[in-house]
Design a protein around this motif. Structure first.
Motif, PDB file in Angstrom:
ATOM      1  N   PRO A   1       0.822  -1.217   0.000  1.00 25.93           N
ATOM      2  CA  PRO A   1       0.000   0.000   0.000  1.00 25.93           C
ATOM      3  C   PRO A   1       0.852   1.261   0.000  1.00 25.93           C
ATOM      4  N   VAL A   2       0.213   2.371  -0.323  1.00 25.61           N
ATOM      5  CA  VAL A   2       0.886   3.668  -0.301  1.00 25.61           C
ATOM      6  C   VAL A   2       1.269   4.012   1.132  1.00 25.61           C
TER       7      VAL A   2
ATOM      8  N   GLU B   1      -3.557  10.252  -5.424  1.00 24.43           N
ATOM      9  CA  GLU B   1      -4.804   9.753  -5.994  1.00 24.43           C
ATOM     10  C   GLU B   1      -5.321   8.553  -5.207  1.00 24.43           C
ATOM     11  N   ALA B   2      -4.393   7.703  -4.739  1.00 19.21           N
ATOM     12  CA  ALA B   2      -4.804   6.558  -3.923  1.00 19.21           C
ATOM     13  C   ALA B   2      -5.404   7.023  -2.597  1.00 19.21           C
ATOM     14  N   ARG B   3      -4.800   8.028  -1.993  1.00 15.75           N
ATOM     15  CA  ARG B   3      -5.341   8.546  -0.727  1.00 15.75           C
ATOM     16  C   ARG B   3      -6.697   9.207  -0.948  1.00 15.75           C
TER      17      ARG B   3
ATOM     18  N   SER C   1      -9.395   6.584  -1.333  1.00 14.35           N
ATOM     19  CA  SER C   1      -9.746   6.030  -0.027  1.00 14.35           C
ATOM     20  C   SER C   1     -10.619   6.996   0.760  1.00 14.35           C
TER      21      SER C   1
ATOM     22  N   LYS D   1      -5.423   1.070 -10.826  1.00 15.09           N
ATOM     23  CA  LYS D   1      -5.701   1.116  -9.390  1.00 15.09           C
ATOM     24  C   LYS D   1      -7.037   0.467  -9.037  1.00 15.09           C
TER      25      LYS D   1
ATOM     26  N   GLU E   1      -7.329   0.476  -4.647  1.00 17.87           N
ATOM     27  CA  GLU E   1      -7.134   1.926  -4.610  1.00 17.87           C
ATOM     28  C   GLU E   1      -8.044   2.603  -5.631  1.00 17.87           C
TER      29      GLU E   1
END
Length: 599
Positions: free
Chosen positions: A213-214, A234-236, A239, A584, A589
């Motif tokens: 994970p990031v 972008e992943a955060r 989420s 993703k 994600e």
């Protein structure tokens, strides 16, 4: 036996496990200004070493541990260490004792390989040194200390040095040049245990196909060269959007993905033209004309139209510098691409596994079809506001598209979704002639949608524009490293790449339909010289292709504000961004793919 780990990979592992995975498992490495600055520092250090008298030693590039002699108490040292003892100390601005030596080491015991920046002898003890361009970490009482990743790196060097020489190494040192600080790192049992744990963790990550994970520490991402590939922000955001209520979704985002691509696309349209290599430049030669030279660092893609050619030497340089090479036929059809790599096997496995999940494919396809349908509807609504272009046929098409949108979003299978999407497309193209102003002439109005071959001038423009778009989407897919032959919406066919056709749906209206209709309404086209007509078939002439390429490339460089990411990027960058956001979706994600909307 497994390949030895680079000691620098352990540095990346301690910094961020995802960075380690991207670099060492998926083999994605990007050099930014910080990387180049670090390389320059080490080059300068090596030059200083060479300038010092007696500092250049005869030694093998890789020193392996020698077997001990059979005589008792025998403890031979490598030749470079014996010579270091016999020579006079070299004066150094940082230290005044001992001699500098740069050494490459490899160990089967540890499964590591690396190059030590510097080795010195202090009071009979060997000490490995590591040079860093930045500043040291600080303790709560503001004392300098080594960063965790730098500490692990120098511990690994010490372990290899001890094995190679047979001597105990009790200390390593890290020199931070930004604040001119030397930090000592003790090499004790705890340090070696930390090294063993990191090696075990690295081997475990190498054996999995899932990315870590990031990292939760977003400050690490700011200085990471792979941030444009990893897309941590972008992943955060994805989420956050899935977990928080709308009123709590305001958040400051770091803009880590580049807004534009500085490199340009080189189109070669002259039949018989040849692209060769001249040093670090691409040379375009046409019979009877002076060659044109283009610096390779300024080129992101090469597009060969018709019978243009490219040499193997130029292809090799394109592969080394990640320049996409594409071919388009004289009839305006996209025929293929050349790419030096195929992407990591881990990414392909994740993609294949995801696209065998029918539920995920349906969700992605619905989102994709909705994005295109809403783009088509927005285009018609925008044009219908002008009285001279509003007609009963257009209003009827708008009403029909709105009616089909709701059941399309509730489709329970890909086949039924294709039916709704096809119906919306038919109504859209039925209204397309009403988007063209009367002053443009009846010759430029389309008669429905016709292709292979186009039967009117407007469809000839659209078909060639879609070929250019397919080329760019294919290039984005190849840059990311996915397999274009496996998609989630279009059916697999013998030639057309389904994934590229899928992603094209996001960009047909903003990148092709809108600029083509606008150029027709601006009366930019000559119905005689810009088109070639053969019976019922209509093609673009050489002049027409040049004109449309110019219009398309200008449109591709326009900036557009993403409604979810809330920042502006050029369309050329948005294509790559959407491919990465698609990936993703099967990496826990997801949530941001196909959220772009034409306003």
């Amino acid at each position: 036996m497994a390949e030895p780990l680079r000691i620098m990979s352990l540095h990346a592992l301690e910094y961020c496990e995802r960075l380690f995975y991207l670099e060492e498992v998926e083999e994605m490495r990007v050099a930014d200004e910080r990387v180049y600055a670090g390389r320059r520092l080490h080059v300068e250090i090596e030059k200083k070493d060479d300038a010092r008298k007696g500092n250049v030693l005869s030694r093998p590039d890789v020193v392996r541990r020698k077997k001990k002699a059979t005589k008792p108490n025998a403890n031979p040292e490598p030749a470079w260490a014996q010579r270091a003892e016999s020579q006079q100390p070299v004066q150094d601005p940082e230290e005044t004792e001992g001699e500098r030596v740069t050494l490459s080491l490899e160990s089967e015991k540890w499964g590591l390989t690396g190059k030590i920046d510097c080795i010195r002898r202090r009071d009979g003890m060997l000490i490995p040194y590591e040079h860093k361009r930045g500043r040291s970490a600080r303790t709560p009482d503001n004392k300098p200390e080594a960063w965790a990743s730098d500490r692990l790196q120098v511990i690994a060097y010490a372990a290899l040095l001890a094995e190679s020489t047979g001597q105990k190494v009790t200390e390593g040192r890290v020199r931070y040049h930004a604040d001119n600080v030397m930090v000592r790192v003790p090499i004790d049992d705890q340090a070696l245990d930390d090294l063993k744990h990191s090696i075990s963790r690295a081997r475990l990550l190498q054996s999995t196909i899932e990315r870590p994970p990031v990292t939760e520490n977003e400050r690490l991402c700011v200085k990471c060269s792979l941030a444009p590939v990893c897309l941590p922000e972008e992943a955060r955001l994805a989420s956050m959007l899935s977990e928080l209520p709308p009123e709590a979704r305001e958040v400051r985002q770091l803009k880590l993905f580049p807004a534009d691509d500085d490199r340009r696309t080189l189109h070669v349209l002259t039949h018989g033209a040849r692209i060769g290599r001249k040093g670090d430049r691409l040379e375009v030669s046409v019979l009877g004309e002076a060659p044109q030279l283009h610096p390779s660092r300024e080129i992101g893609q090469i597009v060969l139209h018709g019978f243009a050619q490219i040499s193997t030497q130029a292809l090799r340089m394109c592969g080394q510098q990640e320049i996409g090479v594409h071919w388009i036929t004289t009839g305006g059809r996209y025929s293929g691409a050349w790419v030096s790599g195929t992407g990591s096997v881990q990414r392909r496995i994740r993609q294949y596994r995801a696209f065998t999940d029918s539920e995920l494919c349906l969700q992605l396809a619905i989102r994709l079809a909705e994005a295109r349908a809403r783009g088509q509807l927005s285009f018609l609504l925008r044009s219908s506001r002008e009285a001279e272009r509003s007609s009963p046929e257009m209003q009827s098409s708008i009403k029909a598209i709105r009616k089909l949108l709701s059941p399309m979003l509730r489709a329970t299978s890909i086949d039924s979704l294709r039916g709704y999407e096809g119906g919306i497309g038919a109504y859209y193209f039925r209204a397309l002639p009403d988007l063209i102003v009367p002053e443009a002439g009846e010759e430029m109005k389309p008669d429905g949608r016709s292709r292979r071959p186009p039967r009117d001038r407007c469809n000839a423009l659209l078909s060639f524009g879609y070929a250019l778009l397919l080329k760019d989407v294919m290039n984005a897919i190849m840059v990311v490293g996915l397999d274009p032959s496996l998609g989630f919406f279009h059916r697999p066919r013998s030639q057309a790449p389904p994934l590229a056709l899928d992603l094209m749906e996001l960009f047909r209206v903003p990148l092709v339909d809108l600029p083509v209709i606008a150029s027709i309404n601006r009366k930019q086209w000559d119905i005689e010289t810009d088109f070639d007509i053969a019976g019922q078939q209509v093609w673009l002439s050489d002049e027409g292709r040049k004109k449309l390429i110019s219009i398309y490339e200008r449109r591709k460089s326009d900036y557009w504000r993403h409604p979810v990411l809330r920042r502006s990027l050029s369309y050329s960058r948005i294509m790559e961004l959407e491919v990465r956001l698609l990936e993703k979706e099967w990496m826990n994600e997801g949530g941001l793919f196909a959220r772009m909307r034409l306003r």
